[in-house]
Write a protein that holds these residues in place. Structure first.
Motif, PDB file in Angstrom:
ATOM      1  N   HIS A 109      11.372 -37.251  32.638  1.00 48.19           N
ATOM      2  CA  HIS A 109      11.964 -36.847  33.922  1.00 48.19           C
ATOM      3  C   HIS A 109      10.911 -36.492  34.961  1.00 48.19           C
ATOM      4  O   HIS A 109      11.196 -36.481  36.160  1.00 48.19           O
ATOM      5  CB  HIS A 109      12.928 -35.669  33.718  1.00 48.19           C
ATOM      6  N   CYS A 120      15.790 -39.106  36.732  1.00 48.39           N
ATOM      7  CA  CYS A 120      16.158 -39.096  35.316  1.00 48.39           C
ATOM      8  C   CYS A 120      16.376 -37.649  34.891  1.00 48.39           C
ATOM      9  O   CYS A 120      15.447 -36.843  34.968  1.00 48.39           O
ATOM     10  CB  CYS A 120      15.031 -39.725  34.487  1.00 48.39           C
ATOM     11  N   HIS A 123      15.613 -35.407  29.134  1.00 45.92           N
ATOM     12  CA  HIS A 123      16.172 -35.743  27.822  1.00 45.92           C
ATOM     13  C   HIS A 123      16.093 -34.505  26.927  1.00 45.92           C
ATOM     14  O   HIS A 123      15.204 -33.666  27.081  1.00 45.92           O
ATOM     15  CB  HIS A 123      15.383 -36.884  27.174  1.00 45.92           C
ATOM     16  N   SER A 128      18.389 -39.192  22.912  1.00 45.19           N
ATOM     17  CA  SER A 128      18.981 -39.275  24.251  1.00 45.19           C
ATOM     18  C   SER A 128      18.172 -40.203  25.150  1.00 45.19           C
ATOM     19  O   SER A 128      18.724 -40.843  26.047  1.00 45.19           O
ATOM     20  CB  SER A 128      19.142 -37.887  24.879  1.00 45.19           C
ATOM     21  N   ASP A 131      19.278 -43.648  24.246  1.00 46.12           N
ATOM     22  CA  ASP A 131      20.621 -43.876  24.803  1.00 46.12           C
ATOM     23  C   ASP A 131      20.577 -44.418  26.227  1.00 46.12           C
ATOM     24  O   ASP A 131      21.563 -44.995  26.694  1.00 46.12           O
ATOM     25  CB  ASP A 131      21.420 -42.565  24.830  1.00 46.12           C
ATOM     26  N   SER A 132      19.478 -44.213  26.929  1.00 46.43           N
ATOM     27  CA  SER A 132      19.424 -44.545  28.352  1.00 46.43           C
ATOM     28  C   SER A 132      18.776 -45.897  28.654  1.00 46.43           C
ATOM     29  O   SER A 132      18.565 -46.232  29.815  1.00 46.43           O
ATOM     30  CB  SER A 132      18.670 -43.449  29.116  1.00 46.43           C
ATOM     31  N   THR A 136      22.396 -51.859  26.168  1.00 44.59           N
ATOM     32  CA  THR A 136      22.842 -51.179  24.946  1.00 44.59           C
ATOM     33  C   THR A 136      22.283 -51.866  23.709  1.00 44.59           C
ATOM     34  O   THR A 136      22.043 -51.221  22.684  1.00 44.59           O
ATOM     35  CB  THR A 136      24.381 -51.148  24.849  1.00 44.59           C
ATOM     36  N   CYS A 139      19.236 -50.269  22.355  1.00 42.56           N
ATOM     37  CA  CYS A 139      19.318 -48.865  21.949  1.00 42.56           C
ATOM     38  C   CYS A 139      19.271 -48.769  20.418  1.00 42.56           C
ATOM     39  O   CYS A 139      20.270 -48.457  19.754  1.00 42.56           O
ATOM     40  CB  CYS A 139      20.596 -48.222  22.485  1.00 42.56           C
ATOM     41  N   ASN A 169      23.661 -51.413  30.174  1.00 45.52           N
ATOM     42  CA  ASN A 169      23.915 -50.003  29.903  1.00 45.52           C
ATOM     43  C   ASN A 169      23.634 -49.222  31.192  1.00 45.52           C
ATOM     44  O   ASN A 169      22.576 -48.634  31.352  1.00 45.52           O
ATOM     45  CB  ASN A 169      22.984 -49.528  28.772  1.00 45.52           C
ATOM     46  N   VAL A 171      23.641 -46.463  32.695  1.00 46.71           N
ATOM     47  CA  VAL A 171      23.665 -44.997  32.711  1.00 46.71           C
ATOM     48  C   VAL A 171      22.446 -44.408  33.408  1.00 46.71           C
ATOM     49  O   VAL A 171      22.494 -43.278  33.880  1.00 46.71           O
ATOM     50  CB  VAL A 171      23.782 -44.402  31.291  1.00 46.71           C
ATOM     51  N   LEU A 172      21.345 -45.164  33.471  1.00 45.54           N
ATOM     52  CA  LEU A 172      20.137 -44.625  34.091  1.00 45.54           C
ATOM     53  C   LEU A 172      19.332 -45.711  34.794  1.00 45.54           C
ATOM     54  O   LEU A 172      19.136 -45.661  35.997  1.00 45.54           O
ATOM     55  CB  LEU A 172      19.260 -43.918  33.045  1.00 45.54           C
TER      56      LEU A 172
END
Length: 198
Positions: A109, A120, A123, A128, A131-132, A136, A139, A169, A171-172
């Protein structure tokens, strides 16, 4: 039978069998275990791309550019602490025909927004961070315990990995990161099915 249709437990065993065909990856795993980093995993491209190579009949280590070694240590978020681990790793992995990228995921981050243009959240574990990933399908993390047992982290399962399906994915990582990666992967593995960014 396609590996992606195996029951989950058998998919994990199939993953291990496939990965052990990549001698570079298994050597990185063994040397990584010796570092005893907290919460470490070998993850992303080197794992998934080994599967893609084997499934498509290529040499297991073909075209794999780097090996991402993640760990999580929130006790010291300084660059100096991470750099000390990186330098130790450089010595440990010397002589291997592989680039091993070591990163403390507790620090991501602090630099992610400057590099990728989006913030970000911190984590709370290596998991985690995995996961980002932008896809996917990537991952997936593996590590070997001192007693030789394997730990596999795959929050989205392994069917897409075995079936050559790349799923976004969102998410980020931003869309352009996903599209740049998948464009490069398609050139190397033309049989991939790359699903569009939503």
């Amino acid at each position: 039978m396609r590996l992606g249709r195996l029951p989950v437990g058998e998919q994990v065993e199939a993953l291990r069998a496939v990965l052990t065909r990549n001698e570079v990856l298994t050597d990185v795993l063994a040397r990584a275990a010796e570092l005893r980093l907290p919460g470490w995993y070998l993850t992303a491209g080197c794992v998934v791309q080994t599967v893609w190579n084997v499934v498509t009949g290529r040499p297991a280590a073909d075209g794999i550019l780097d090996h991402d070694l993640f760990y999580f240590d929130a006790t010291d978020l300084s660059w100096e602490a991470e750099d000390a681990v990186i330098r130790t790793g450089r010595e440990r992995f010397a002589g291997l025909p592989a680039t091993v990228e070591i990163r403390n995921e507790a620090r991501v981050h602090l630099w992610y927004e400057q590099k990728f243009g989006v913030p970000c959240p911190p984590h709370d574990s290596t998991e985690s961070a995995i996961d980002s990933f932008a896809a996917t399908t990537c991952c997936v993390g593996v590590r070997v315990a001192p007693d030789g047992t394997w730990r596999v982290y795959a929050p989205h399962g392994l069917s897409d990995v075995f079936d050559l399906v790349v799923r976004p994915n969102p998410v980020l990582a931003p869309r352009d990161v996903y599209e740049a990666k998948t464009s490069r992967w398609r050139r190397q593995w033309p049989s991939l099915t790359v699903l569009p960014w939503p």
